[in-house]
Design an enzyme around this catalytic site. Structure first.
Site, PDB file in Angstrom:
ATOM      1  CE  LYS A 171     107.991  49.591 -12.436  1.00  0.00           C
ATOM      2  NZ  LYS A 171     107.543  50.549 -11.450  1.00  0.00           N
ATOM      3  CE  LYS A 239     113.147  52.126 -18.266  1.00  0.00           C
ATOM      4  NZ  LYS A 239     113.002  51.459 -16.843  1.00  0.00           N
TER       5      LYS A 239
END
Ligand code: NAP
Length: 298
Positions: A171, A239
């Site tokens: 990811k 983030k």
């Protein structure tokens, strides 16, 4: 049919939980802000008061939370998941978090006879709504196989990537490309606009040509229509890029494009755009060129 728990009913979690309800699962939900869970009661969900209560009532538990801090609080906090787990439970975590956080929770749960699959997704809110998400999964292969039916009811492409942490690693590599592609799109649109071109017409060229990307397809129209409503927030994009920097730091791998993209999103956050869609990063370029990117004819 498996009884499924769902914790984290935000942009992604809400439509995922609704899809499970629509497919006939018995679903028990918990959300920190209680009214988001209460809304799902009208769709047939049962409400739990705590993460622990959710965990002890189900066969499979899905978590879809903002970040590492949220995940740690929901697992290890007071009345957290760790206090409600029992042998035989499988937990699917679809949050995007650091691979070491995934591996730590996996190890702590192994000791309790509970399976943990780091299973982040790609495909934004529209893919969550249409149950066409892509899942990348790390953990035990047998645990993955045992809950494949649940993945298949939420997504279209479901890939087992390897041991615990492999899903989170995939990811972060993937979202590095998302962030870079978005900034590439913003930069190209800015050059075209500054040069006096119609950005909407320029997008037609991008979409038909070799500069096309999923970000150009998903976000190009949003930018020229001045629609910065949130599908994936700028603060969550940032983030992910910061987590990717941590990961590449461990490899000592130079990633100049990752750092350039991170800087632009950091400037966007400083401008107060954190809650807007990640495509609002284009407003940094608009400041620099003193001009908005907007289609010429409505
Ligand atoms: P979101 O809309 O901000 O929702 C975040 C969820 O986490 C909410 O349910 C929130 O509860 C909960 N939460 C946050 N901090 C918490 C804490 N300390 N304790 C308990 N609950 C907490 O985020 P999202 O867009 O759904 O994204 C969720 C995850 O999926 C993120 O890791 C994101 O990076 C990833 N992701 C997002 C997308 C996308 O397109 N949006 C795509 C792929 C992956 P409250 O309602 O109480 O705030």
């Amino acid at each position: 049919m498996k009884k499924v728990g769902f914790i984290g009913l935000g942009t992604m979690g809400r439509p995922m939980a609704l899809n499970l309800l629509a497919k006939g699962y018995e679903v028990i939900v918990y959300n920190r802000t209680a009214n988001k869970a209460a809304e799902l009661e009208g769709h047939g969900a049962r409400i739990a008061e705590t993460p622990a209560e959710t965990a002890c009532a189900v066969d499979v538990l899905i978590t879809m939370l903002s970040d590492d801090t949220a995940l740690e609080s929901v697992f290890y906090g007071e009345n957290g998941i760790m206090q409600g787990v029992r042998t035989g439970l499988t937990i699917i975590d679809s949050s995007t978090v650091a691979p070491q956080t995934s591996r730590r929770i996996y190890a702590d749960l192994q000791a309790k006879g509970v399976q943990f699959l780091d299973s982040p997704v790609t495909g934004s809110k529209p893919a969550a709504e249409s149950a066409t998400l892509t899942f990348m999964v790390g953990g035990e292969r047998a645990a993955f196989d045992a809950v494949y039916d649940v993945f298949a009811d939420l997504g279209k492409t479901i890939l087992y990537m390897g041991p615990s942490g492999a899903g989170s690693n995939a990811k972060l590599a993937h979202n590095t490309m998302v962030g870079i592609n978005l900034i590439g799109l913003a930069e190209g649109l800015s050059i075209a606009t500054k040069a006096g071109l119609d950005p909407e017409q320029f997008l037609q060229i991008v979409n038909a040509g070799s500069a096309n990307s999923r970000q150009a397809e998903l976000k190009g129209a949003k930018i020229v229509n001045r629609d910065f409503s949130n599908q994936f927030s700028l603060k969550l994009m940032l983030k992910d890029l910061l987590l990717a920097s941590e990961l590449t730091g461990q490899f000592q791998l130079p990633t100049p494009l990752l750092h350039a993209a991170t800087s632009v999103f950091q400037m966007g956050l400083s401008k107060g755009l954190g809650e807007d869609d990640l495509c609002s990063a284009v407003k940094c370029y608009e400041d620099w060129m003193g001009q908005e990117i907007e289609k010429k004819h409505s």
